[in-house]
Scaffold this active site. Structure first.
Site, mmCIF file in Angstrom:
data_model
loop_
_atom_site.group_PDB
_atom_site.id
_atom_site.type_symbol
_atom_site.label_atom_id
_atom_site.label_comp_id
_atom_site.label_asym_id
_atom_site.label_seq_id
_atom_site.Cartn_x
_atom_site.Cartn_y
_atom_site.Cartn_z
ATOM 1 N N CYS A 22 0.712 -1.168 0.149
ATOM 2 C CA CYS A 22 -0.063 0.065 -0.152
ATOM 3 C C CYS A 22 0.767 1.195 0.009
ATOM 4 C CB CYS A 22 -1.062 -0.068 1.282
ATOM 5 S SG CYS A 22 -2.166 -1.513 1.274
ATOM 6 N N ALA A 26 -0.077 3.491 -5.212
ATOM 7 C CA ALA A 26 -1.257 2.862 -5.291
ATOM 8 C C ALA A 26 -2.571 3.653 -5.731
ATOM 9 C CB ALA A 26 -1.402 1.846 -4.114
ATOM 10 N N ARG A 28 -2.985 6.626 -6.851
ATOM 11 C CA ARG A 28 -2.670 7.209 -8.256
ATOM 12 C C ARG A 28 -2.568 6.550 -9.606
ATOM 13 N NH1 ARG A 28 2.312 10.848 -9.424
ATOM 14 N NH2 ARG A 28 1.942 11.763 -7.282
ATOM 15 N N ARG A 48 2.010 -5.386 4.939
ATOM 16 C CA ARG A 48 2.531 -6.012 6.270
ATOM 17 C C ARG A 48 1.845 -5.153 7.297
ATOM 18 N NH1 ARG A 48 9.053 -5.038 5.927
ATOM 19 N NH2 ARG A 48 8.868 -2.851 5.694
ATOM 20 N N LEU A 85 5.433 -2.188 -4.396
ATOM 21 C CA LEU A 85 6.502 -2.830 -3.471
ATOM 22 C C LEU A 85 7.921 -2.010 -4.071
ATOM 23 C CD1 LEU A 85 6.093 -6.386 -2.994
ATOM 24 C CD2 LEU A 85 5.071 -4.290 -1.505
ATOM 25 N N HIS A 90 10.420 -6.799 -6.398
ATOM 26 C CA HIS A 90 9.660 -6.948 -7.661
ATOM 27 C C HIS A 90 9.732 -8.230 -8.227
ATOM 28 C CE1 HIS A 90 9.069 -2.267 -8.653
ATOM 29 N NE2 HIS A 90 8.789 -2.519 -7.788
ATOM 30 N N LYS A 108 7.402 -0.076 -12.513
ATOM 31 C CA LYS A 108 8.751 -0.064 -12.975
ATOM 32 C C LYS A 108 9.684 0.226 -11.744
ATOM 33 C CE LYS A 108 8.922 4.295 -12.280
ATOM 34 N NZ LYS A 108 9.753 5.012 -10.985
ATOM 35 N N ASP A 190 14.982 5.301 -11.157
ATOM 36 C CA ASP A 190 13.557 5.789 -11.016
ATOM 37 C C ASP A 190 13.078 6.145 -12.138
ATOM 38 O OD1 ASP A 190 11.258 6.094 -9.029
ATOM 39 O OD2 ASP A 190 11.496 8.036 -9.397
#
Length: 363
Positions: A22, A26, A28, A48, A85, A90, A108, A190
């Site tokens: 979360c 998430a 957007r 978690r 995550l 990933h 990504k 990123d």
């Protein structure tokens, strides 16, 4: 199909999504855009920190919350998962989800370690489920238009592509994986995927030669500003600036023999439904060199530029529509090799900024 025949057709069931992680992206990337996608809904969250998942579930009307993502993957009422995550997790969760026969939309980059690519490729090949890396810009028509312009040759030879992806770090990305090298922190991991995907879509990556530079002076030795260049045998040069510390500026500029095509604020449509505009500037003294006859009439006597304006779209809605179409068999899956090629180059270009080596794309 007539009304009587349509009535006998079985109704297509909604694609039911679960979210693993979360994180701030998430809402957007999935929870908000899915409201605009027919035949899809989010039915479960897994995190978690259950309290965080509970708050998000209450906000968006999601009925089920799991503490353990493994339990979500066992749920037969989940068709697809969105993995939100940190980058280093990933590959693990893509594999688990595909083996559980869940379709996967993953943020990504696809993964951080190139050693994970072969096992992932094998899992994708063996699974009946589909995998899509969340490079949301690739689903907007401006990319197809840029490729069409390049391939048409209407403005002559493509000489250069200049990209700027500078997005100041919110609160310095403190307590965020983007400031942790071991989790794929830094601006290039990123943002670099967007540059490589653009090149891949518009001119390809074959035979490109890459160079890169960074001082790695961000938190914990992350790259907070990063420069990269690609050179092609044709003479085309593509350069990119990525930064978490410079003022906001996101744009692509393609320079041809006879024109300059610009896409300003190229990330705007990830914030909502916005128009995107390609602006083409043409020098009057070289207009006669334009080979496309259709391009000439649109040039007025008083203006040296034209605009291609796309209707308001949301990158994430486009992405989700594409993913759902793939799941339903209405669209072709995007080949795994494209995402794998980007990961290999991301890792190599990032390392080359330390070593000073030249990186060559696969022929």
């Amino acid at each position: 199909m007539n009304a009587a025949a349509a009535a006998q057709e079985p109704a297509m069931r909604d694609i039911r999504f679960g979210i693993i992680g979360c994180s701030a992206i998430a809402p957007r990337a999935l929870l908000e855009p899915i409201r605009h996608v027919a035949g899809a809904r989010v039915t479960a969250l897994a995190n978690r920190t259950v309290a965080k998942a509970g708050e998000m579930a209450d906000r968006f009307g999601v009925s089920v919350v799991y503490r353990h993502a493994e339990d979500m993957l066992k749920d037969p009422e989940i068709d697809a998962v969105y993995i939100a995550l940190s980058n280093d997790l990933h590959a693990e969760w893509i594999g688990k989800a595909l083996r559980a026969h869940k379709h996967v939309l993953v943020e990504k980059p696809l993964c951080l370690n190139t050693a994970d690519l072969a096992p992932l490729a094998a899992t994708v090949e063996q699974s009946s489920a589909y995998l899509l890396e969340g490079v949301m810009v690739q689903h907007h028509p401006w990319q197809h238009e840029l490729r069409r312009i390049v391939e048409s040759g209407r403005y002559g030879r493509l000489c250069s592509i200049e990209t700027s992806l500078c997005i100041p770090a919110k609160e310095g990305h403190a307590d965020n994986y983007r400031s942790r090298p071991e989790q794929g922190g830094g601006c290039f991991w990123d943002l670099g995927v967007y540059w490589l995907q653009l090149l891949q879509a518009v001119v390809g990556l074959e035979q490109a030669e890459f160079h890169s530079q960074s001082d790695f002076d961000g938190p914990h030795g992350c790259d907070w500003t990063f420069r990269a260049q690609a050179r092609y045998p044709s003479g085309l040069k593509a350069s990119a600036l990525f930064s978490f510390e410079r003022p906001y500026h996101c744009a692509h500029v393609l320079t041809f023999d006879s024109a300059v095509v610009t896409l300003k604020d190229c990330f705007r449509a990830n914030l909502g439904f916005y128009k995107m505009t390609l602006k083409t500037e043409i020098k009057k003294d070289i207009a006669s060199n334009i080979t496309d006859a259709d391009a000439l009439p649109v040039l007025s006597q008083t203006s040296s530029y034209t605009k291609t304006v796309f209707e308001p779209m949301n990158y994430y809605v486009n992405q989700l529509n594409t993913f759902c179409s793939i799941i339903r068999g209405e669209a072709e899956p995007i080949p795994f090799r494209e995402a794998a090629e980007r990961v290999r180059l991301l890792a190599a270009i990032h390392e080359a900024a330390r070593s000073g080596e030249t990186i060559y794309a696969l022929l």
